[in-house]
Design a protein around this motif. Structure first.
Motif, PDB file in Angstrom:
ATOM      1  N   LYS A 166       0.753  -1.309  -0.006  1.00 33.10           N
ATOM      2  CA  LYS A 166       0.010   0.048   0.160  1.00 33.10           C
ATOM      3  C   LYS A 166       0.756   1.362   0.015  1.00 33.10           C
ATOM      4  CE  LYS A 166      -3.577  -2.390   2.579  1.00 33.10           C
ATOM      5  NZ  LYS A 166      -4.348  -2.480   3.881  1.00 33.10           N
ATOM      6  N   ASP A 167       0.193   2.348  -0.132  1.00 37.27           N
ATOM      7  CA  ASP A 167       0.898   3.709  -0.289  1.00 37.27           C
ATOM      8  C   ASP A 167       2.105   3.606  -1.167  1.00 37.27           C
ATOM      9  OD1 ASP A 167       1.526   6.206   0.480  1.00 37.27           O
ATOM     10  OD2 ASP A 167       2.512   5.778   2.382  1.00 37.27           O
ATOM     11  N   MET A 168       2.114   3.588  -2.437  1.00 38.81           N
ATOM     12  CA  MET A 168       2.912   3.444  -3.476  1.00 38.81           C
ATOM     13  C   MET A 168       3.725   4.682  -3.906  1.00 38.81           C
ATOM     14  SD  MET A 168       2.851   0.118  -4.571  1.00 38.81           S
ATOM     15  CE  MET A 168       3.162  -0.047  -6.258  1.00 38.81           C
ATOM     16  N   LYS A 169       3.176   5.712  -3.228  1.00 44.41           N
ATOM     17  CA  LYS A 169       3.912   7.319  -3.546  1.00 44.41           C
ATOM     18  C   LYS A 169       5.058   7.288  -2.753  1.00 44.41           C
ATOM     19  CE  LYS A 169      -0.074  10.044  -4.674  1.00 44.41           C
ATOM     20  NZ  LYS A 169      -0.645  11.513  -4.494  1.00 44.41           N
ATOM     21  N   ILE A 170       6.097   8.054  -3.733  1.00 43.32           N
ATOM     22  CA  ILE A 170       7.661   8.265  -3.072  1.00 43.32           C
ATOM     23  C   ILE A 170       7.816   9.559  -3.274  1.00 43.32           C
ATOM     24  CG2 ILE A 170       8.647   7.234  -4.939  1.00 43.32           C
ATOM     25  CD1 ILE A 170      10.687   6.404  -2.897  1.00 43.32           C
ATOM     26  N   PHE A 171       8.353  10.438  -2.655  1.00 46.49           N
ATOM     27  CA  PHE A 171       8.508  11.724  -2.694  1.00 46.49           C
ATOM     28  C   PHE A 171       7.167  12.576  -2.937  1.00 46.49           C
ATOM     29  CE2 PHE A 171      13.013  10.825  -4.792  1.00 46.49           C
ATOM     30  CZ  PHE A 171      13.648  10.495  -3.288  1.00 46.49           C
ATOM     31  N   GLY A 172       6.172  11.993  -2.714  1.00 45.92           N
ATOM     32  CA  GLY A 172       4.743  12.453  -2.790  1.00 45.92           C
ATOM     33  C   GLY A 172       4.383  12.595  -4.211  1.00 45.92           C
ATOM     34  N   LEU A 173       5.160  11.670  -5.052  1.00 47.83           N
ATOM     35  CA  LEU A 173       4.698  11.419  -6.369  1.00 47.83           C
ATOM     36  C   LEU A 173       4.104  10.021  -6.840  1.00 47.83           C
ATOM     37  CD1 LEU A 173       8.011  13.262  -7.918  1.00 47.83           C
ATOM     38  CD2 LEU A 173       5.703  14.272  -7.607  1.00 47.83           C
ATOM     39  N   ASP A 174       3.356   9.988  -7.649  1.00 45.89           N
ATOM     40  CA  ASP A 174       2.707   8.483  -8.042  1.00 45.89           C
ATOM     41  C   ASP A 174       3.732   8.177  -9.368  1.00 45.89           C
ATOM     42  OD1 ASP A 174       1.781   9.949 -10.554  1.00 45.89           O
ATOM     43  OD2 ASP A 174      -0.392  10.162  -9.612  1.00 45.89           O
ATOM     44  N   GLU A 175       3.192   7.034  -9.862  1.00 48.48           N
ATOM     45  CA  GLU A 175       4.070   6.458 -10.733  1.00 48.48           C
ATOM     46  C   GLU A 175       4.152   7.204 -12.252  1.00 48.48           C
ATOM     47  OE1 GLU A 175       4.421   2.257 -13.301  1.00 48.48           O
ATOM     48  OE2 GLU A 175       2.336   2.732 -12.206  1.00 48.48           O
ATOM     49  N   LYS A 176       2.976   7.763 -12.490  1.00 46.20           N
ATOM     50  CA  LYS A 176       2.828   8.475 -13.689  1.00 46.20           C
ATOM     51  C   LYS A 176       3.742   9.834 -13.683  1.00 46.20           C
ATOM     52  CE  LYS A 176      -0.428  11.013 -16.601  1.00 46.20           C
ATOM     53  NZ  LYS A 176      -1.906  11.330 -17.047  1.00 46.20           N
ATOM     54  N   GLU A 177       3.609  10.251 -12.500  1.00 40.68           N
ATOM     55  CA  GLU A 177       4.527  11.642 -12.166  1.00 40.68           C
ATOM     56  C   GLU A 177       5.985  11.261 -12.221  1.00 40.68           C
ATOM     57  OE1 GLU A 177       1.594  14.403  -9.686  1.00 40.68           O
ATOM     58  OE2 GLU A 177       2.279  12.813  -8.435  1.00 40.68           O
ATOM     59  N   LEU A 178       6.449  10.137 -11.513  1.00 40.08           N
ATOM     60  CA  LEU A 178       7.730   9.608 -11.417  1.00 40.08           C
ATOM     61  C   LEU A 178       8.295   9.508 -13.079  1.00 40.08           C
ATOM     62  CD1 LEU A 178       7.544   7.543  -8.123  1.00 40.08           C
ATOM     63  CD2 LEU A 178       8.940   9.566  -8.522  1.00 40.08           C
ATOM     64  N   ARG A 179       7.581   8.811 -13.679  1.00 41.23           N
ATOM     65  CA  ARG A 179       7.788   8.482 -14.927  1.00 41.23           C
ATOM     66  C   ARG A 179       8.183   9.844 -15.965  1.00 41.23           C
ATOM     67  NH1 ARG A 179       7.708   4.060 -18.675  1.00 41.23           N
ATOM     68  NH2 ARG A 179       7.375   4.668 -20.896  1.00 41.23           N
ATOM     69  N   GLU A 180       7.010  10.781 -15.734  1.00 43.55           N
ATOM     70  CA  GLU A 180       7.182  11.771 -16.574  1.00 43.55           C
ATOM     71  C   GLU A 180       8.532  12.779 -16.059  1.00 43.55           C
ATOM     72  OE1 GLU A 180       6.807  15.588 -18.112  1.00 43.55           O
ATOM     73  OE2 GLU A 180       6.161  13.780 -18.802  1.00 43.55           O
ATOM     74  N   MET A 181       8.801  12.652 -14.886  1.00 42.29           N
ATOM     75  CA  MET A 181       9.885  13.632 -14.401  1.00 42.29           C
ATOM     76  C   MET A 181      11.306  12.969 -14.993  1.00 42.29           C
ATOM     77  SD  MET A 181      10.623  14.970 -10.389  1.00 42.29           S
ATOM     78  CE  MET A 181       9.030  15.921 -10.643  1.00 42.29           C
ATOM     79  N   SER A 182      11.332  11.441 -14.836  1.00 42.06           N
ATOM     80  CA  SER A 182      12.748  10.820 -15.273  1.00 42.06           C
ATOM     81  C   SER A 182      12.756  10.764 -16.506  1.00 42.06           C
ATOM     82  CB  SER A 182      12.662   9.583 -14.595  1.00 42.06           C
ATOM     83  OG  SER A 182      11.481   8.716 -15.196  1.00 42.06           O
ATOM     84  N   HIS A 183      11.775  10.916 -17.668  1.00 40.23           N
ATOM     85  CA  HIS A 183      12.061  10.887 -18.838  1.00 40.23           C
ATOM     86  C   HIS A 183      12.084  12.022 -19.571  1.00 40.23           C
ATOM     87  CE1 HIS A 183      10.976   6.657 -18.574  1.00 40.23           C
ATOM     88  NE2 HIS A 183      10.747   6.619 -19.761  1.00 40.23           N
ATOM     89  N   ASN A 184      11.858  13.354 -18.697  1.00 37.66           N
ATOM     90  CA  ASN A 184      12.272  14.739 -19.257  1.00 37.66           C
ATOM     91  C   ASN A 184      13.132  15.478 -18.239  1.00 37.66           C
ATOM     92  OD1 ASN A 184      10.229  14.631 -21.694  1.00 37.66           O
ATOM     93  ND2 ASN A 184       8.936  13.842 -19.978  1.00 37.66           N
ATOM     94  N   PRO A 185      14.149  15.039 -18.077  1.00 35.81           N
ATOM     95  CA  PRO A 185      14.931  16.152 -17.301  1.00 35.81           C
ATOM     96  C   PRO A 185      15.276  17.547 -17.592  1.00 35.81           C
ATOM     97  CG  PRO A 185      16.437  14.503 -18.511  1.00 35.81           C
ATOM     98  CD  PRO A 185      14.939  14.149 -18.644  1.00 35.81           C
ATOM     99  N   LYS A 186      15.211  17.538 -18.929  1.00 34.45           N
ATOM    100  CA  LYS A 186      15.426  19.061 -19.555  1.00 34.45           C
ATOM    101  C   LYS A 186      14.343  19.987 -19.118  1.00 34.45           C
ATOM    102  CE  LYS A 186      17.324  22.301 -21.936  1.00 34.45           C
ATOM    103  NZ  LYS A 186      18.576  22.751 -21.795  1.00 34.45           N
ATOM    104  N   LYS A 187      13.191  19.342 -18.923  1.00 33.37           N
ATOM    105  CA  LYS A 187      11.635  20.068 -18.824  1.00 33.37           C
ATOM    106  C   LYS A 187      11.799  20.363 -17.200  1.00 33.37           C
ATOM    107  CE  LYS A 187       6.820  19.503 -18.553  1.00 33.37           C
ATOM    108  NZ  LYS A 187       5.584  18.625 -18.841  1.00 33.37           N
ATOM    109  N   HIS A 188      12.188  19.498 -16.405  1.00 30.32           N
ATOM    110  CA  HIS A 188      12.014  19.436 -14.887  1.00 30.32           C
ATOM    111  C   HIS A 188      13.190  19.594 -14.199  1.00 30.32           C
ATOM    112  CE1 HIS A 188       7.948  17.532 -14.990  1.00 30.32           C
ATOM    113  NE2 HIS A 188       8.667  16.660 -15.944  1.00 30.32           N
ATOM    114  N   PHE A 189      14.398  19.747 -14.930  1.00 28.68           N
ATOM    115  CA  PHE A 189      15.800  20.071 -13.964  1.00 28.68           C
ATOM    116  C   PHE A 189      16.599  21.002 -14.939  1.00 28.68           C
ATOM    117  CE2 PHE A 189      14.274  15.813 -12.653  1.00 28.68           C
ATOM    118  CZ  PHE A 189      14.067  15.975 -11.386  1.00 28.68           C
TER     119      PHE A 189
END
Length: 259
Positions: A166-189
Motif C-alpha cells: 500500500k501507499d505506493m507514492k514516493i517523494f509525494g509522486l505517483d507512478e505517472k509523475e515519476l515516469r514523466e519526471m525521469s523521462h524529461n530531465p530538461k523540462k524538470h531540471f
C-alpha cells in the motif's frame, strides 16, 4: 499442465472446505486462487513430483529430522515446523532451511528467500550511500535516500507477510509523475539525460550504482513471482520498477544542483 483458478477451487470446496489442498508443483496457480485459499485458511501442499524430492524427504527421515507429533489435551496434533514443499513436519529446524511464512520452512536457496536477500543487500547499499552523503553535508540527499530506504522496507514487509503493498507514492509522486519526471530531465531540471562516466563525481557514481542495483533486484523479483505465463505480486514488481526512476530523479537533482 494444470491451471488452478478460483472458480475451480469453489467447485472443489462446494461441499466442504479441507484443511489442505494438494497440487503438482507444475500447476499454475492464479493470484485469485491463492487469495481464495488464504481467505479460507486452506494450506496449499505441493505433491512430490520427482525422485530427487522423494529422496530428500527419505534422507531427512533417516537422519531423524521428522517431527514427532505432540498430543494436546484435546488430542490435536501441534506441528512445530512444516515443510512448505511436502507438508512434512520437523521437531528441529534443519540448518539448510528457513522460514517462508509462519512456521513453514523452505530451502535457503528458494527463489523467495533469494529475493528477500537481494532486498536486504540493497538496503545495506542505501545505508552505505547515506553515510557518505551525510559526511558530505548533503542533508537533502540523505533525507531522500532515507525515504527510499523506508520504501524498500515496505516492499520487503509486504512480501514476508504476504500482504498487498500500500501507499505506493514516493517523494509525494505517483507512478505517472515519476515516469514523466525521469523521462524529461530538461523540462524538470534544466539538464540533458545523464550518461554515466568516471568523471561525473563520486556522489553521482554512488547514486548510479544504486540505480543499476535495483534493476538486478527487479529481475530477481520477476524470477521469483513469474510462473510460466502467470505473474504474481505485480504490486511489488511495479514498485521495484518505479525505484529505478526514483534514483534517476535523484541523480538529476544532484546534477542540477538541487541538493
Amino acid at each position: 499442465m494444470r491451471v488452478l483458478t478460483e472458480t475451480t477451487l469453489r467447485g472443489e470446496f462446494r461441499s466442504s472446505i479441507p484443511e489442505k489442498f494438494s497440487v503438482s508443483r507444475e500447476t499454475i496457480i492464479t493470484p485469485s486462487a491463492k487469495q481464495y485459499l488464504n481467505e479460507k485458511g486452506v494450506m496449499l501442499v505441493f505433491e512430490e513430483d520427482n525422485q530427487e524430492q522423494q529422496e530428500r524427504v527419505l534422507t531427512r527421515q533417516k537422519e531423524g529430522n521428522v517431527y514427532k507429533p505432540i498430543e494436546t489435551p484435546d488430542n490435536k496434533i501441534v506441528p512445530k515446523y512444516l515443510d512448505y514443499y511436502t507438508g512434512g513436519a520437523y521437531e528441529e529446524k534443519p540448518e539448510y532451511m528457513t522460514h517462508i511464512y509462519g512456521n513453514r520452512l523452505v530451502y535457503k536457496d528458494d527463489s523467495r528467500i533469494v529475493f528477500r536477500g537481494k532486498l536486504d543487500s540493497y538496503q545495506s547499499r542505501i545505508l552505505e550511500t547515506m553515510v557518505y552523503t551525510d559526511s558530505q553535508g548533503l542533508q537533502g540527499l540523505t533525507k531522500d535516500l532515507n525515504e527510499v530506504l523506508e520504501f524498500v522496507r515496505k516492499i520487503l514487509k509486504a512480501e514476508v507477510l504476504d500482504e498487498p503493498l500500500k501507499d505506493m507514492k514516493i517523494f509525494g509522486l505517483d507512478e505517472k509523475e515519476l515516469r514523466e519526471m525521469s523521462h524529461n530531465p530538461k523540462k524538470h531540471f534544466g539538464i540533458l539525460h545523464i550518461m554515466p562516466s568516471f568523471d561525473m563525481g563520486e556522489t553521482l557514481i554512488r547514486l548510479n550504482s544504486l540505480r543499476s542495483a535495483i534493476r538486478e533486484v527487479e529481475i530477481s523479483g520477476i524470477q521469483t513471482f513469474k510462473k510460466h505465463h502467470v505473474v504474481d505480486r505485480q504490486d511489488i514488481l511495479q514498485a521495484l520498477n518505479r525505484l529505478s526512476s526514483v534514483i534517476y530523479i535523484m541523480m538529476c537533482r544532484e546534477r542540477a544542483g538541487k541538493y
